[in-house]
Every structure is written in C-alpha cells, then in structure tokens.
Motif scaffolding. Structure first.
Motif, PDB file in Angstrom:
ATOM      1  N   ASP A  57       0.733  -1.270  -0.334  1.00  0.00           N
ATOM      2  CA  ASP A  57      -0.146  -0.008   0.132  1.00  0.00           C
ATOM      3  C   ASP A  57       0.812   1.240  -0.024  1.00  0.00           C
ATOM      4  N   PHE A  58       1.018   2.109  -1.064  1.00  0.00           N
ATOM      5  CA  PHE A  58       1.466   3.102  -0.959  1.00  0.00           C
ATOM      6  C   PHE A  58       0.999   4.296  -0.194  1.00  0.00           C
ATOM      7  N   GLY A  59      -0.094   4.228   0.260  1.00  0.00           N
ATOM      8  CA  GLY A  59      -0.688   5.258   0.943  1.00  0.00           C
ATOM      9  C   GLY A  59      -1.481   6.293   0.241  1.00  0.00           C
ATOM     10  N   THR A  60      -1.471   7.694   0.571  1.00  0.00           N
ATOM     11  CA  THR A  60      -1.952   8.561  -0.179  1.00  0.00           C
ATOM     12  C   THR A  60      -0.756   9.261  -0.763  1.00  0.00           C
ATOM     13  N   ILE A  61      -0.847   9.478  -2.293  1.00  0.00           N
ATOM     14  CA  ILE A  61      -0.003   9.966  -2.990  1.00  0.00           C
ATOM     15  C   ILE A  61      -0.759  11.268  -4.015  1.00  0.00           C
ATOM     16  N   PRO A 120      -6.939   9.288 -10.457  1.00  0.00           N
ATOM     17  CA  PRO A 120      -7.398   9.648  -8.953  1.00  0.00           C
ATOM     18  C   PRO A 120      -8.190   8.832  -8.516  1.00  0.00           C
ATOM     19  N   ASN A 121      -8.374   8.951  -6.975  1.00  0.00           N
ATOM     20  CA  ASN A 121      -8.907   8.327  -5.985  1.00  0.00           C
ATOM     21  C   ASN A 121      -8.216   6.931  -5.946  1.00  0.00           C
ATOM     22  N   LEU A 122      -8.972   5.902  -5.247  1.00  0.00           N
ATOM     23  CA  LEU A 122      -8.364   4.638  -4.951  1.00  0.00           C
ATOM     24  C   LEU A 122      -8.162   3.766  -6.004  1.00  0.00           C
ATOM     25  N   GLN A 123      -6.664   3.596  -6.160  1.00  0.00           N
ATOM     26  CA  GLN A 123      -6.307   2.534  -7.269  1.00  0.00           C
ATOM     27  C   GLN A 123      -5.749   1.348  -6.671  1.00  0.00           C
ATOM     28  N   THR A 124      -6.217   0.276  -7.053  1.00  0.00           N
ATOM     29  CA  THR A 124      -5.908  -1.348  -6.922  1.00  0.00           C
ATOM     30  C   THR A 124      -5.220  -1.870  -8.182  1.00  0.00           C
ATOM     31  N   ALA A 144      -3.148   2.344  -4.015  1.00  0.00           N
ATOM     32  CA  ALA A 144      -2.872   3.711  -3.424  1.00  0.00           C
ATOM     33  C   ALA A 144      -4.021   4.830  -3.579  1.00  0.00           C
ATOM     34  N   MET A 145      -4.237   5.524  -2.643  1.00  0.00           N
ATOM     35  CA  MET A 145      -5.310   6.538  -2.579  1.00  0.00           C
ATOM     36  C   MET A 145      -4.543   7.873  -3.304  1.00  0.00           C
ATOM     37  N   VAL A 146      -5.016   8.109  -4.574  1.00  0.00           N
ATOM     38  CA  VAL A 146      -4.399   9.156  -5.294  1.00  0.00           C
ATOM     39  C   VAL A 146      -5.196  10.542  -5.075  1.00  0.00           C
ATOM     40  N   THR A 147      -4.678  11.524  -4.665  1.00  0.00           N
ATOM     41  CA  THR A 147      -5.259  12.723  -4.435  1.00  0.00           C
ATOM     42  C   THR A 147      -5.295  13.407  -5.893  1.00  0.00           C
ATOM     43  N   PRO A 148      -6.505  13.917  -6.149  1.00  0.00           N
ATOM     44  CA  PRO A 148      -6.669  14.259  -7.647  1.00  0.00           C
ATOM     45  C   PRO A 148      -5.991  15.750  -7.805  1.00  0.00           C
ATOM     46  N   LYS A 149      -5.621  15.974  -8.924  1.00  0.00           N
ATOM     47  CA  LYS A 149      -4.974  17.558  -9.273  1.00  0.00           C
ATOM     48  C   LYS A 149      -6.103  18.268  -9.165  1.00  0.00           C
ATOM     49  N   HIS A 150      -5.650  19.633  -8.799  1.00  0.00           N
ATOM     50  CA  HIS A 150      -6.725  20.635  -8.796  1.00  0.00           C
ATOM     51  C   HIS A 150      -6.851  21.077 -10.240  1.00  0.00           C
ATOM     52  N   LYS A 151      -7.796  21.044 -10.971  1.00  0.00           N
ATOM     53  CA  LYS A 151      -7.977  21.528 -12.209  1.00  0.00           C
ATOM     54  C   LYS A 151      -8.341  23.032 -12.017  1.00  0.00           C
ATOM     55  N   SER A 152      -7.533  23.932 -12.941  1.00  0.00           N
ATOM     56  CA  SER A 152      -7.377  25.311 -13.135  1.00  0.00           C
ATOM     57  C   SER A 152      -8.481  25.540 -14.133  1.00  0.00           C
ATOM     58  N   GLY A 153      -9.319  26.443 -13.967  1.00  0.00           N
ATOM     59  CA  GLY A 153     -10.231  26.758 -15.105  1.00  0.00           C
ATOM     60  C   GLY A 153     -11.331  28.010 -14.286  1.00  0.00           C
TER      61      GLY A 153
END
Length: 154
Positions: A57-61, A120-124, A144-153
């Motif tokens: 488990d990579f944890g949160t990335i 993004p989000n939970l990946q297995t 890994a729980m992948v924190t999504p990028k903040h989308k600019s716009g």
C-alpha cells in the motif's frame, strides 16, 4: 416359464458377481508405477517463488506521482527459477524483474512502478508473474489513494 426365470436370473447374478475375482492391485503394471513416481519427482524438482510479502500500500499520493516498490522473493524450490514475464493490470504499472535464472536458495527482486497520472482516487492494481513454477503464475498487488489534481479553470 416363470419357474425358470427366477433360477436363470439368480444364476446370471452369481456369474457376474463372482467372475471379477482379480484384485485391482494385480492389474497395475510396474512400468506405470515408475512413470507415476517420476512425475511426482518432477513436481518436487520445480522452483518455488516465495515472496516476503505479496501486496503493498503506497498510502496517499498526489496524482502525477510515480512511485516504486521492490518485492523481494526467494527461490525455495529445487530448480532454477526463470521469470518469463511480469505484466501489470494496466499500462500505469510497470515491472522490472531479473532476466537470469535464480538458483535454489537465491534471492531476487521484482521492482513495481506505478504512474498515478490520470488515476485519481483509490487505485488497486495487480502484477501477474509468469514463471516456471508449479502454478505457472504468481500475483502481486499494489494499492494507492491518489489525491486528484486541482483543475484550473473557471
């Protein structure tokens, strides 16, 4: 006629039940026993891929990060271990494995790389290893729980 039917049926029954006096063990051929014994030895002579752990488990990335984890294994069998391939369940998972045979008792490392870009989000994910073991396939898992990028716009 009915009087003859019962004795005839009884005679046929006795013939069928007593005609198979041969023991099944008497019908076994010595050469077949030798073949079976050799096949058993062949299975005992195969390599065995024993991992110290089969999941990580990579944890949160953060999305876009590329993370790596080495999976260590030992050939606990009696023959050289040959890894034919190691494939991830998607293109974001890449594996690097020893290309040379691993001798009995020797230790090897399989490096798993996960690219979280666009995931993004939970990946297995799974990595399936094809090798000359009795099962033929071994499976490793990463998470890994992948924190999504903040989308600019807007």
């Amino acid at each position: 006629m009915k009087k003859l039917m019962l004795p005839t049926m009884l005679a046929l029954f006795l013939i069928f039940t007593t005609s198979c006096k041969d023991k099944a063990t008497d019908k076994i051929q010595a050469e077949n026993l030798e073949i079976a014994a050799n096949n058993s030895l062949k299975i005992a002579d195969l390599p065995v891929m024993t991992f110290s752990k089969v999941s990580h488990d990579f944890g949160t990335i953060n999305e876009g990060e590329i993370v790596k984890h080495p999976f260590t294994f030992t050939n606990t069998g009696n023959a050289p271990l040959v890894i034919i391939s190691a494939k991830g369940s998607c293109g974001c998972t890449v594996s690097d494995w020893p290309k040379e045979p691993i001798a009995p008792g020797a230790v090897g490392t399989l490096l798993v790389t996960f690219n979280s870009n666009g995931k993004p989000n939970l990946q297995t994910k799974q990595v399936t290893i094809t090798a000359n073991t009795e099962k033929g396939k071994e499976t490793l898992k990463i998470k890994a729980m992948v924190t999504p990028k903040h989308k600019s716009g807007r």
